[in-house]
Design an enzyme around this catalytic site. Structure first.
Site, PDB file in Angstrom:
ATOM      1  CE1 TYR A  34      -3.482   2.511   1.001  1.00  0.00           C
ATOM      2  CE2 TYR A  34      -1.161   3.459   2.439  1.00  0.00           C
ATOM      3  CZ  TYR A  34      -3.112   4.009   1.710  1.00  0.00           C
ATOM      4  OH  TYR A  34      -3.732   4.784   2.136  1.00  0.00           O
ATOM      5  CD  GLU A  90      -5.646   4.489  -1.336  1.00  0.00           C
ATOM      6  OE1 GLU A  90      -6.232   4.429   0.098  1.00  0.00           O
ATOM      7  OE2 GLU A  90      -6.801   4.520  -2.191  1.00  0.00           O
TER       8      GLU A  90
END
Length: 403
Positions: free
Chosen positions: A125, A213
């Site tokens: 992530y 993101e």
């Protein structure tokens, strides 16, 4: 401004950020053509079908009408057709959309990244956003990719890493290497990650993102580092510098009342309460919403008309607020600094007469330049509008209106 995944990936490629490539499709026929091209390029019969909406959790979400998940892996042309039919035009419900869901007008037919190879595949992530507390950009990353980062932060906070970068500078080499090291990478994967993070940060700054993101950030079997999914928000105030990006806006994904408010340069956000509010200035709007809450009500919206409230903006604000059937009263709270209160009062009266019968009580609180004259104008207008000068008076009137 939010962007779809396929739009965000197109922009990232301009900064040489490796992404999972694919084709945005509006019809089943386009999806089949995209699949055939992907198969000819990769030699693989696998492809990923992704619903394109402004919300996360698509893989776990389902289409109301068909029960198909928002992200599916197709193993052949027949499944591409089946999944495309099951997703396109349907209403995708995820944790972020709520029960209403969002209609899927496009899908992304993308290359399958999970191909076999000599080394281990991993998911990470990584996101970049502004840390307002430190007044610096922060790169937040974790070895636990492909999951809800909120759950990771709650259950295993030690797996969340952060790297801060001064917005006036650039990401330094040692910082990019530190990120790759903390992700447990080595060899060619380490080098590719350093390059990826550097290019991604350049994209974040160059595109004037407010949030970027990547989840998952994927280490492929051949040690390539690839953005498999991407969420990108662009700072609205910077769109004047990015005509190309401004043209990517998808108003079908936005609240219709917020879109209409934008046409009048009104800062409007719809909420779930019963008291509509119209205020000049964001700070005063926040205080007004607190006052409504303390009076026993719930704010139905945030509406900042700015420092130049007039009959036209007030009328537009009335019409937008009245589209919400839950509104039981409207509170107008204006501080007359640059704008004179008597001019605002005249605008309220004119707008009221133009619209005609307004079915809910209206409370107008005016304070500042010519507040006394403004109160007199409203009190003598003969309209069903209640006036106040003190905030406490306005609070009492709101309480009575929603009782």
């Amino acid at each position: 401004m939010n962007l779809h995944e396929y739009q965000a990936k197109t922009l990232l490629q301009q900064y040489k950020v490796p992404v999972q490539e694919g084709f945005a499709c509006s019809t089943v026929q386009e999806a089949l053509e995209a699949y055939r091209q992907i198969k000819s390029e990769t030699g693989s019969s696998f492809a990923v079908i992704k619903a394109q909406i402004h919300a996360g959790g698509r893989g776990k979400g389902t289409i109301k009408e068909t029960g198909v998940n928002g992200v599916k892996v197709a193993k052949n042309q027949e499944q591409v057709e089946e999944f495309s039919k099951g997703i396109l035009g349907g209403t995708l419900v995820t944790l972020q959309t709520g029960a209403a869901g969002k209609v899927v007008n496009k899908i992304l037919v993308a290359k399958d990244m999970y191909y076999d190879g000599p080394s281990e595949r991993k998911e990470f992530y990584l996101s970049i956003l502004l840390d307002r507390t430190k007044k610096q950009n922060v790169i937040m990353y974790s070895t636990e990719g492909g999951m809800n980062i909120e759950d990771v932060a709650h259950d295993t906070p030690e797996k969340i890493f952060k790297e801060w970068v001064h917005p006036g500078g650039k990401l330094l080499g040692f910082q990019a290497r530190k990120i790759a090291f903390n992700l447990g990478l080595s060899g060619e994967a380490f080098k590719n990650c350093v390059k990826f993070v550097t290019q991604l940060y350049n994209a974040y700054v160059g595109l004037d993102c407010s949030m970027l993101e990547i989840n998952p950030l994927f280490k492929a079997a051949d040690d390539k580092i690839i953005a498999v999914d991407c969420k990108m928000n662009i700072d609205d105030n910077a769109l004047i510098r990015h005509a190309e990006i401004a043209g990517m806006r998808d108003v079908t994904e936005e609240d219709p009342t917020e879109v209409e408010a934008g046409k009048y340069n009104l800062n409007f956000i719809k909420l779930d309460g019963n008291v509509g509010c119209m205020v000049n200035g964001a700070g005063l709007a926040m205080a007004t919403m607190d006052m409504i809450q303390l009076s026993g009500g719930q704010p139905a919206n945030f509406l900042d008309v700015g420092g130049s409230a007039n009959a036209q903006t007030v009328e537009a604000g009335f019409k937008i607020i009245l589209k919400d059937p839950n509104v039981k009263a409207i509170l107008i709270n204006i501080f007359g600094g640059i704008v004179r209160c008597d001019r605002v009062a005249a605008g309220v009266i004119e707008a009221y007469k133009t619209i005609g019968n307004i079915p809910v009580p209206i409370i107008v609180r005016l304070q500042g330049t010519n507040a006394g004259e403004a109160k007199k104008l409203i009190d003598e207008s003969g309209l069903k509008v209640q006036s106040a000068i003190l905030l406490s008076e306005a609070a009492d009137l709101v309480k009575q209106a929603i009782a």
